[in-house]
Design an enzyme around this catalytic site. Structure first.
Site, mmCIF file in Angstrom:
data_model
loop_
_atom_site.group_PDB
_atom_site.id
_atom_site.type_symbol
_atom_site.label_atom_id
_atom_site.label_comp_id
_atom_site.label_asym_id
_atom_site.label_seq_id
_atom_site.Cartn_x
_atom_site.Cartn_y
_atom_site.Cartn_z
ATOM 1 N N SER A 13 48.999 61.168 -14.166
ATOM 2 C CA SER A 13 49.547 61.131 -12.795
ATOM 3 C C SER A 13 48.552 60.702 -11.755
ATOM 4 O O SER A 13 49.167 60.440 -10.706
ATOM 5 C CB SER A 13 50.047 62.715 -12.605
ATOM 6 O OG SER A 13 48.826 63.570 -12.684
ATOM 7 N N CYS A 188 44.779 71.314 -18.181
ATOM 8 C CA CYS A 188 44.889 70.369 -16.901
ATOM 9 C C CYS A 188 43.778 69.502 -17.077
ATOM 10 O O CYS A 188 42.684 70.155 -17.105
ATOM 11 C CB CYS A 188 45.119 71.334 -15.738
ATOM 12 S SG CYS A 188 45.160 70.263 -14.253
ATOM 13 N N HIS A 190 42.051 68.334 -14.828
ATOM 14 C CA HIS A 190 41.184 68.756 -13.613
ATOM 15 C C HIS A 190 40.222 69.803 -13.949
ATOM 16 O O HIS A 190 39.170 69.993 -13.283
ATOM 17 C CB HIS A 190 41.834 69.049 -12.379
ATOM 18 C CG HIS A 190 42.509 67.975 -11.643
ATOM 19 N ND1 HIS A 190 43.285 67.163 -12.223
ATOM 20 C CD2 HIS A 190 42.531 67.519 -10.280
ATOM 21 C CE1 HIS A 190 43.715 66.190 -11.397
ATOM 22 N NE2 HIS A 190 43.304 66.266 -10.315
HETATM 23 N N1 DGL Z 1 47.119 65.531 -14.538
HETATM 24 C C1 DGL Z 1 47.705 66.610 -14.248
HETATM 25 C C2 DGL Z 1 47.728 67.500 -15.461
HETATM 26 O O1 DGL Z 1 46.747 67.361 -16.321
HETATM 27 C C3 DGL Z 1 47.333 67.421 -13.200
HETATM 28 C C4 DGL Z 1 47.454 66.747 -11.831
HETATM 29 C C5 DGL Z 1 49.102 67.129 -11.272
HETATM 30 O O2 DGL Z 1 49.711 67.928 -11.249
HETATM 31 O O3 DGL Z 1 49.781 65.842 -11.547
HETATM 32 O O4 DGL Z 1 48.600 68.395 -15.676
#
Ligand code: DGL
Length: 275
Positions: A13, A188, A190
């Site tokens: 994303s 996630c 992050h």
């Molecule tokens: N990349 C998203 C995840 O791993 C986190 C950021 C988002 O909410 O888009 O869930």
């Protein structure tokens, strides 16, 4: 598969998938990578499943124009909500975040009590829970999911060891500690950035799905590496280039991200469309 001619599509994303890309490059350093970050529409984690699936379809369609051999969905939210959509449209093998992390968590746990941190959409989807129970059987594991949306912004802000971050991690982790969880999936992109801060608060074994997915990729393409990254071959495609992208990218990736191209995704692709 000859790994030096291998072209691997990686999408997220936004910037978080760079924490996954780092592991993929370390695992298959000879390959070239195409990274797509839908930075104009991030975050996905608090959007509806329909919208996430539509966005995922558009990203998958982008990779059809890029002649990639494999797509890695370097986003837990998309992996949880829309992996079949990506598989249908990408037309090449797809690796998501969930299965590799689940296998590692089941291998790691001693007590069978496994926690999952993720975005709201990831946790609401129940994808990690379903995969864990399917993999280990509900007699062998108990899963404790915990939506932790505030950690996404804190990681992007670079507040890695900030007292406010530690306080919020503590708040999210407490219910899992009360349940005597021994293994925690950082579900996630992050959250691995915050692994040291999380480890300060709890002795739980931490599972980084990006690292696990890289091992799956290594097994798939039959290559192994010593983990060092030299002259990585990556093209970056972003739907928006924010002024702080370079700084965040450096933090997630560990080296500078370039060349960067700004692109528009094709908004006419529908999730149900077949190749
Ligand atoms: N990349 C998203 C995840 O791993 C986190 C950021 C988002 O909410 O888009 O869930």
């Amino acid at each position: 598969m000859n790994s030096s001619s291998l072209r691997i599509g990686v999408f997220d994303s936004g910037v978080g998938g760079l924490s996954v890309l780092r592991h993929l490059i370390a695992q298959v350093p000879q390959a070239s990578f195409v990274y797509l970050g839908d930075t104009a529409r991030v975050p996905y984690g608090n959007k509806s499943f329909d919208t996430i699936a539509r966005y995922a379809a558009e990203s998958a369609a982008f990779f059809r124009t890029q002649s990639v051999d494999i797509v890695v969905v370097a986003c837990n939210t998309v992996s949880a909500v829309a992996l079949p959509v990506v598989e249908t449209i990408a037309g090449v093998p797809v690796i998501g975040m969930i299965e590799p992390a689940v296998e590692a968590a089941v291998r790691t746990t001693r007590t069978g009590r496994i926690g999952v941190l993720g975005t709201r959409a990831t946790i609401q989807s129940g994808a990690y829970e379903m995969a864990l129970y399917a993999h280990a059987g509900s007699n062998n594991v108990v899963v404790f999911p915990q939506a932790s949306p505030l950690l996404v912004a804190l990681a992007e802000e670079g507040w890695i060891a900030h007292p406010a971050t530690l306080a919020i991690i503590e708040e999210y982790i407490r219910p899992l500690q009360e349940e005597h969880v021994d293994t925690l999936i950082l579900g996630c992109t992050h959250f691995p950035i915050l692994a040291d801060a999380i480890a300060e608060i709890t002795p739980m074994q931490l599972i980084d799905p990006g690292d696990c997915a890289a091992e799956t990729l290594g097994r798939m393409v039959g290559t192994s590496s010593n983990g060092s990254i030299r002259a990585p071959r990556v093209e970056y495609y972003l739907t928006d280039i924010a002024t702080n992208f370079a700084a965040i990218a450096l933090q997630f990736l560990g080296f500078e991200a370039h060349p960067i191209h700004r692109i528009e995704l094709d908004h006419t692709v529908m999730p149900a469309q077949r190749p």
